[in-house]
Design an enzyme around this catalytic site. Structure first.
Site, PDB file in Angstrom:
ATOM      1  N   LYS A   1       7.862   2.402  13.373  1.00 15.53           N
ATOM      2  CA  LYS A   1       9.310   2.332  13.176  1.00 15.53           C
ATOM      3  C   LYS A   1      10.023   1.242  13.964  1.00 15.53           C
ATOM      4  CE  LYS A   1       9.434   5.602  10.258  1.00 15.53           C
ATOM      5  NZ  LYS A   1       9.544   5.187   8.861  1.00 15.53           N
TER       6      LYS A   1
ATOM      7  N   HIS B   1       0.842  -1.194   0.000  1.00 11.06           N
ATOM      8  CA  HIS B   1       0.000   0.000   0.000  1.00 11.06           C
ATOM      9  C   HIS B   1       0.878   1.246   0.000  1.00 11.06           C
ATOM     10  CE1 HIS B   1       0.366   0.881   4.432  1.00 11.06           C
ATOM     11  NE2 HIS B   1       0.677  -0.388   4.444  1.00 11.06           N
TER      12      HIS B   1
ATOM     13  N   PRO C   1       4.602   3.551  18.783  1.00  7.37           N
ATOM     14  CA  PRO C   1       4.221   2.868  17.542  1.00  7.37           C
ATOM     15  C   PRO C   1       3.589   3.788  16.500  1.00  7.37           C
ATOM     16  CG  PRO C   1       2.659   2.365  19.281  1.00  7.37           C
ATOM     17  CD  PRO C   1       3.767   3.132  19.923  1.00  7.37           C
TER      18      PRO C   1
ATOM     19  N   TYR D   1      -5.212   7.366  10.268  1.00 11.60           N
ATOM     20  CA  TYR D   1      -4.962   7.952  11.580  1.00 11.60           C
ATOM     21  C   TYR D   1      -6.048   8.992  11.847  1.00 11.60           C
ATOM     22  CZ  TYR D   1      -0.117   6.168  11.446  1.00 11.60           C
ATOM     23  OH  TYR D   1       1.001   5.373  11.388  1.00 11.60           O
TER      24      TYR D   1
ATOM     25  N   TYR E   1       8.052   8.465   6.641  1.00  7.07           N
ATOM     26  CA  TYR E   1       7.151   7.355   6.943  1.00  7.07           C
ATOM     27  C   TYR E   1       7.581   6.081   6.209  1.00  7.07           C
ATOM     28  CZ  TYR E   1       2.899   5.126   8.572  1.00  7.07           C
ATOM     29  OH  TYR E   1       2.028   4.293   9.222  1.00  7.07           O
TER      30      TYR E   1
END
Length: 390
Positions: free
Chosen positions: A295, A72, A291, A199, A383
């Site tokens: 990472k 994704h 979290p 998010y 990211y």
């Protein structure tokens, strides 16, 4: 016993290091305090940077990942209950991510080390590292019998509560720590996930919709540290999650019974240096990140990539350049991930002492991210993961 490298810890970091050293012909033994079943039962991360995907592919560990993992490239962030921004890492950078659970990676690693005949001693108790500055040895108890292994190097991959980090004298270690005043309540549900990560910054707190595979979803909501699992029956969790995300996304979520539920505190922690003489730290033994930025597992993989390369160069080419630069090189990546995870945590959560000013500033930062392509590129770069150092 004698070997070249003793690896303490058989989680993803230690087992991947075992696999890489085994492929290069470096003799080693892995010690794990817990049972194999216990390690496999741990539910952890599930979003891989593309650099991590490539490391696993290069190591011959990608057959199942490429078959079952979900590629994704979009991160959605919602705020104010309706505002939404969408960051497409492939459009901005030409790079994607992979959703593939840590439990699956651990299973793949154990199968690989079993096939190679690498030695993992499970339920190794009372592990002690002696003389790590010079010529180390490791003692432990297995099946009621005391054992000792002499070695050239020790790789501490035994997590934040292991013995490796504390084998470095306190006078040498510098530790950095930040605790956050909330936790994440997470559930696994055998239901189809949303197509992209979501998010949410909501007045009731943070929420996250993530994925493991087409029929396994991972969801989180921010909760007080004083809460327990008993405070969160499934019905309450689903109601809270659906309240915190935009209505059009909530309408797409299929609810169902949880198959796993846990509450985790959020913490930022780093210990330096990551090398002391013949002892090297990797993964959670050296650092913990919240979290929010996905990472933790990726840092463990990059640490091991650097460390395996260093050991192989030492034994095959007599070159210690990578051994000598390991701590500095790995720490640069750690602190990049540490800063990003901290900043994303500060941006997306409601803190108990937030003022109206703090809230408006947070919303303005989200607005800026939604309107600035430069800000989105910087976000996406971090990211999906910056390139590994060569």
């Amino acid at each position: 016993m004698k070997t070249q490298v003793v690896i303490v810890g058989a989680g993803p970091a230690g087992t991947l290091l075992s696999h890489l050293l085994g492929r290069a012909g470096v003799s080693h033994v892995v010690l794990e305090q817990q049972s194999r079943a216990y390690v496999l039962a741990r539910i952890r991360a599930g979003v891989l940077e593309w650099g991590s995907v490539e490391i696993l592919r290069d190591a011959g560990l990608a057959e199942r990942m490429d078959r079952e993992g979900q590629v994704h490239d979009t991160i959605n962030i919602a705020w104010r209950g309706s505002e939404m921004l969408s960051i497409d890492s492939h459009e901005l950078l030409g790079r994607r991510m992979m959703a593939y659970g840590q439990t699956n990676i651990q299973e793949d690693l154990y199968e690989a080390v079993d096939a190679a005949g690498n030695t993992i001693i499970f339920e190794a108790h009372d592990v002690q590292i002696s003389d790590p500055a010079r010529r180390p040895s490791v003692t432990f108890v297995a099946n009621g019998v005391s054992e000792r292994i002499d070695c050239d190097f020790v790789a501490g991959c035994d997590g934040s509560h292991g013995v490796s980090r504390t084998a470095i004298p306190a006078s040498v270690r510098t530790e950095f720590e930040k605790d956050y005043p909330f936790g994440w309540l997470g559930i696994l549900s055998e239901t189809p996930p949303l197509p992209h990560l979501l998010y949410a910054n909501h007045q009731r707190g943070f929420a996250l919709c993530s994925m493991r595979n087409p029929m396994l979803s991972r969801y989180y909501v921010q909760c007080p540290l004083t809460d327990t699992i008993d405070d969160w029956p499934d019905d309450r969790f689903w109601t809270e999650l659906l309240t915190r995300i935009p209505a059009d996304k909530a309408a797409l979520i299929e609810t169902g019974p949880s198959i796993e539920k846990s509450i985790a505190p959020l913490r930022s922690f780093a210990s330096e240096p990551m090398r002391y003489g013949s002892l090297f730290l990797a993964g959670d033994a050296a650092h913990i990140v919240p979290p929010t930025g996905a990472k933790g597992l990726n840092l463990a993989i990059s640490d091991v990539h650097y460390l395996a390369r260093a050991f192989v160069d030492h034994y095959q080419r007599g070159d210690d350049g990578y051994l000598d630069s390991y701590s500095e090189m790995a720490s640069r990546r750690v602190w990049g991930a540490m800063r990003f995870s901290w900043s994303l945590t500060m941006l997306l959560h409601r803190f108990p002492d937030m003022s109206d000013f703090d809230q408006r500033a947070q919303e303005q930062e989200l607005y800026h991210l939604s309107t600035s392509q430069s800000a989105q590129i910087a976000f996406a770069e971090q990211y999906v993961g910056l390139p590994l150092e060569v």
